[in-house]
Design a protein around this motif. Structure first.
Motif, PDB file in Angstrom:
ATOM      1  N   ASP A  41      37.909  34.305  43.225  1.00 12.77           N
ATOM      2  CA  ASP A  41      37.814  35.746  43.469  1.00 12.77           C
ATOM      3  C   ASP A  41      36.473  36.291  42.964  1.00 12.77           C
ATOM      4  O   ASP A  41      35.833  37.107  43.642  1.00 12.77           O
ATOM      5  CB  ASP A  41      38.972  36.457  42.763  1.00 12.77           C
ATOM      6  CG  ASP A  41      39.006  37.938  43.050  1.00 12.77           C
ATOM      7  OD1 ASP A  41      39.053  38.312  44.237  1.00 12.77           O
ATOM      8  OD2 ASP A  41      38.965  38.737  42.094  1.00 12.77           O
ATOM      9  N   ARG A  42      36.030  35.832  41.812  1.00 13.18           N
ATOM     10  CA  ARG A  42      34.752  36.291  41.262  1.00 13.18           C
ATOM     11  C   ARG A  42      33.595  35.845  42.138  1.00 13.18           C
ATOM     12  O   ARG A  42      32.658  36.612  42.404  1.00 13.18           O
ATOM     13  CB  ARG A  42      34.578  35.765  39.835  1.00 13.18           C
ATOM     14  CG  ARG A  42      33.246  36.138  39.189  1.00 13.18           C
ATOM     15  CD  ARG A  42      33.209  35.712  37.730  1.00 13.18           C
ATOM     16  NE  ARG A  42      33.518  34.295  37.555  1.00 13.18           N
ATOM     17  CZ  ARG A  42      32.641  33.308  37.715  1.00 13.18           C
ATOM     18  NH1 ARG A  42      31.378  33.586  38.069  1.00 13.18           N
ATOM     19  NH2 ARG A  42      32.987  32.056  37.513  1.00 13.18           N
ATOM     20  N   TRP A  43      33.634  34.607  42.617  1.00 11.84           N
ATOM     21  CA  TRP A  43      32.576  34.122  43.510  1.00 11.84           C
ATOM     22  C   TRP A  43      32.541  34.943  44.799  1.00 11.84           C
ATOM     23  O   TRP A  43      31.472  35.281  45.302  1.00 11.84           O
ATOM     24  CB  TRP A  43      32.800  32.649  43.846  1.00 11.84           C
ATOM     25  CG  TRP A  43      32.704  31.722  42.670  1.00 11.84           C
ATOM     26  CD1 TRP A  43      32.004  31.930  41.510  1.00 11.84           C
ATOM     27  CD2 TRP A  43      33.346  30.451  42.535  1.00 11.84           C
ATOM     28  NE1 TRP A  43      32.162  30.859  40.660  1.00 11.84           N
ATOM     29  CE2 TRP A  43      32.974  29.930  41.265  1.00 11.84           C
ATOM     30  CE3 TRP A  43      34.178  29.695  43.348  1.00 11.84           C
ATOM     31  CZ2 TRP A  43      33.434  28.691  40.815  1.00 11.84           C
ATOM     32  CZ3 TRP A  43      34.630  28.458  42.908  1.00 11.84           C
ATOM     33  CH2 TRP A  43      34.263  27.965  41.658  1.00 11.84           C
ATOM     34  N   LEU A  49      29.245  41.542  47.427  1.00 11.84           N
ATOM     35  CA  LEU A  49      28.382  42.617  46.934  1.00 11.84           C
ATOM     36  C   LEU A  49      26.914  42.248  47.053  1.00 11.84           C
ATOM     37  O   LEU A  49      26.066  43.105  47.343  1.00 11.84           O
ATOM     38  CB  LEU A  49      28.748  42.941  45.483  1.00 11.84           C
ATOM     39  CG  LEU A  49      30.182  43.437  45.251  1.00 11.84           C
ATOM     40  CD1 LEU A  49      30.389  43.802  43.788  1.00 11.84           C
ATOM     41  CD2 LEU A  49      30.517  44.621  46.162  1.00 11.84           C
ATOM     42  N   GLY A  50      26.601  40.957  46.869  1.00  8.30           N
ATOM     43  CA  GLY A  50      25.221  40.506  46.993  1.00  8.30           C
ATOM     44  C   GLY A  50      24.672  40.664  48.399  1.00  8.30           C
ATOM     45  O   GLY A  50      23.460  40.821  48.590  1.00  8.30           O
ATOM     46  N   GLY A  70      43.317  45.099  44.616  1.00  4.58           N
ATOM     47  CA  GLY A  70      42.517  44.940  43.409  1.00  4.58           C
ATOM     48  C   GLY A  70      41.689  43.679  43.309  1.00  4.58           C
ATOM     49  O   GLY A  70      41.077  43.430  42.260  1.00  4.58           O
ATOM     50  N   HIS A  71      41.624  42.857  44.355  1.00  4.08           N
ATOM     51  CA  HIS A  71      40.825  41.631  44.346  1.00  4.08           C
ATOM     52  C   HIS A  71      40.050  41.529  45.644  1.00  4.08           C
ATOM     53  O   HIS A  71      40.269  42.299  46.587  1.00  4.08           O
ATOM     54  CB  HIS A  71      41.723  40.403  44.150  1.00  4.08           C
ATOM     55  CG  HIS A  71      42.335  40.333  42.776  1.00  4.08           C
ATOM     56  ND1 HIS A  71      41.725  39.712  41.704  1.00  4.08           N
ATOM     57  CD2 HIS A  71      43.500  40.828  42.308  1.00  4.08           C
ATOM     58  CE1 HIS A  71      42.490  39.814  40.639  1.00  4.08           C
ATOM     59  NE2 HIS A  71      43.582  40.493  40.971  1.00  4.08           N
ATOM     60  N   TYR A  72      39.133  40.550  45.711  1.00  2.00           N
ATOM     61  CA  TYR A  72      38.200  40.441  46.814  1.00  2.00           C
ATOM     62  C   TYR A  72      38.590  39.414  47.863  1.00  2.00           C
ATOM     63  O   TYR A  72      37.989  39.380  48.940  1.00  2.00           O
ATOM     64  CB  TYR A  72      36.796  40.118  46.275  1.00  2.00           C
ATOM     65  CG  TYR A  72      36.159  41.297  45.599  1.00  2.00           C
ATOM     66  CD1 TYR A  72      35.233  42.092  46.260  1.00  2.00           C
ATOM     67  CD2 TYR A  72      36.516  41.662  44.295  1.00  2.00           C
ATOM     68  CE1 TYR A  72      34.665  43.194  45.650  1.00  2.00           C
ATOM     69  CE2 TYR A  72      35.958  42.760  43.677  1.00  2.00           C
ATOM     70  CZ  TYR A  72      35.033  43.532  44.355  1.00  2.00           C
ATOM     71  OH  TYR A  72      34.491  44.630  43.751  1.00  2.00           O
ATOM     72  N   ILE A  73      39.574  38.586  47.575  1.00  2.30           N
ATOM     73  CA  ILE A  73      39.991  37.544  48.505  1.00  2.30           C
ATOM     74  C   ILE A  73      41.451  37.223  48.242  1.00  2.30           C
ATOM     75  O   ILE A  73      41.953  37.407  47.119  1.00  2.30           O
ATOM     76  CB  ILE A  73      39.111  36.273  48.330  1.00  2.30           C
ATOM     77  CG1 ILE A  73      39.329  35.287  49.483  1.00  2.30           C
ATOM     78  CG2 ILE A  73      39.322  35.626  46.969  1.00  2.30           C
ATOM     79  CD1 ILE A  73      38.294  34.186  49.534  1.00  2.30           C
ATOM     80  N   CYS A  74      42.155  36.773  49.283  1.00  2.00           N
ATOM     81  CA  CYS A  74      43.528  36.299  49.120  1.00  2.00           C
ATOM     82  C   CYS A  74      43.491  34.793  48.877  1.00  2.00           C
ATOM     83  O   CYS A  74      42.832  34.056  49.620  1.00  2.00           O
ATOM     84  CB  CYS A  74      44.352  36.584  50.370  1.00  2.00           C
ATOM     85  SG  CYS A  74      44.572  38.333  50.737  1.00  2.00           S
ATOM     86  N   ALA A 102      38.336  39.390  54.288  1.00  2.00           N
ATOM     87  CA  ALA A 102      37.922  40.428  55.233  1.00  2.00           C
ATOM     88  C   ALA A 102      36.920  41.339  54.539  1.00  2.00           C
ATOM     89  O   ALA A 102      37.158  41.794  53.416  1.00  2.00           O
ATOM     90  CB  ALA A 102      39.121  41.234  55.716  1.00  2.00           C
ATOM     91  N   VAL A 103      35.798  41.612  55.223  1.00  2.00           N
ATOM     92  CA  VAL A 103      34.778  42.504  54.671  1.00  2.00           C
ATOM     93  C   VAL A 103      34.262  43.421  55.768  1.00  2.00           C
ATOM     94  O   VAL A 103      34.493  43.193  56.968  1.00  2.00           O
ATOM     95  CB  VAL A 103      33.601  41.727  54.039  1.00  2.00           C
ATOM     96  CG1 VAL A 103      34.091  40.733  53.001  1.00  2.00           C
ATOM     97  CG2 VAL A 103      32.755  41.037  55.092  1.00  2.00           C
TER      98      VAL A 103
END
Length: 258
Positions: A41-43, A49-50, A70-74, A102-103
């Motif tokens: 999730d952090r990666w 964001l990068g 609340g997180h960036y990936i499932c 998804a972004v």
């Protein structure tokens, strides 16, 4: 809402799709025995964001989840198949992992998912993943102008049921565009010649998924993660596809496959 994108919007969708494909490709390479789901999730966060993109998940709070996500990936492991909430878990040899991402870039979303085995995988797990990938390929082939959503659903269902897997009809693919989830719904089984007629500019997130021996889902105590009711293994494959006059275009392929 069913959204038909302009040619310039489809161009922007290509940029978003490539980013999604590349992030998933990078994450797959990084995942190994001992990798923590929270690190994945952090990666994902760092890469999203990068790239100047926006996550579709962090603030996502639909009626069926205990939101916001609340997180960036499932990250779904083994018996988990959809909406896997990242948590403090280190991958073990043989784990079947699904990453769903998804972004949004420049106002247009793209959505994709991959399933793979960490370390050494069983023949049954690899066959199930292969089934979802072949179902996805069949669905994309059916995503032609003037075909209908039912043609795509029929293509998926023919492969899934043909390989002996039960099919859950609660969750499936969907329209996508300036937002992540739109109409039309794309069920993983259906009748040909039925439903919305496909038009150039329509984007679809097509996502065959299966559970090895059941079509019943249960919701994890985290309020998000959907698991097989029997504890069996699961798999999920997804691409965002643009309907064009020249045929379907897969937007979420990673750069190395283009």
């Amino acid at each position: 809402m069913i959204e038909i994108l302009s040619p310039s919007q489809v161009d922007r969708a290509r940029v978003t799709g490539r980013l999604v494909g590349d992030i998933l490709d990078t994450l797959r390479d990084r995942c190994e025995v001992g990798t923590n789901l929270l690190d994945i999730d952090r990666w994902a966060q760092e890469m999203i964001l990068g790239a100047g993109a926006t996550s579709c998940y962090v603030d996502y709070a639909p009626s069926f989840g205990r939101g916001p996500f609340g997180h960036y990936i499932c990250t779904a492991v083994n018996d988990a198949v959809l909406h896997g909430l990242p948590h403090d878990y280190r991958l073990a040899d043989g784990d079947l992992l699904t990453l769903d991402l998804a972004v949004i870039v420049d106002g247009i979303a793209a959505d994709s998912a991959i399933s793979f085995v960490v370390g050494s995988g069983s023949a049954a797990d690899l066959a199930m993943i292969d089934t979802t990938e072949r179902a996805l390929a069949a669905a994309i082939a059916a995503a032609q102008v003037d075909h209908r959503i039912g043609d795509i659903s029929r293509a998926i269902g023919t492969v899934l049921s043909g390989d002996g897997y039960p099919i859950n009809m609660q969750f499936g693919g969907h329209g996508i565009g300036t937002t992540m989830h739109q109409d039309p719904h794309v069920a993983n089984a259906g009748r040909p010649g039925r439903g919305y007629k496909l038009r150039p500019g329509l984007l679809l997130a097509i996502e065959p998924w299966v559970m090895a021996d059941t079509d019943e889902l249960i919701t994890d105590a985290d309020g998000w993660t959907l698991r097989s009711a029997t504890g069996c293994r699961t798999a999920h494959s997804e691409h965002t596809v643009a309907i064009t006059a020249d045929g379907p275009e897969i937007l979420t392929l990673p750069s190395r496959l283009r």
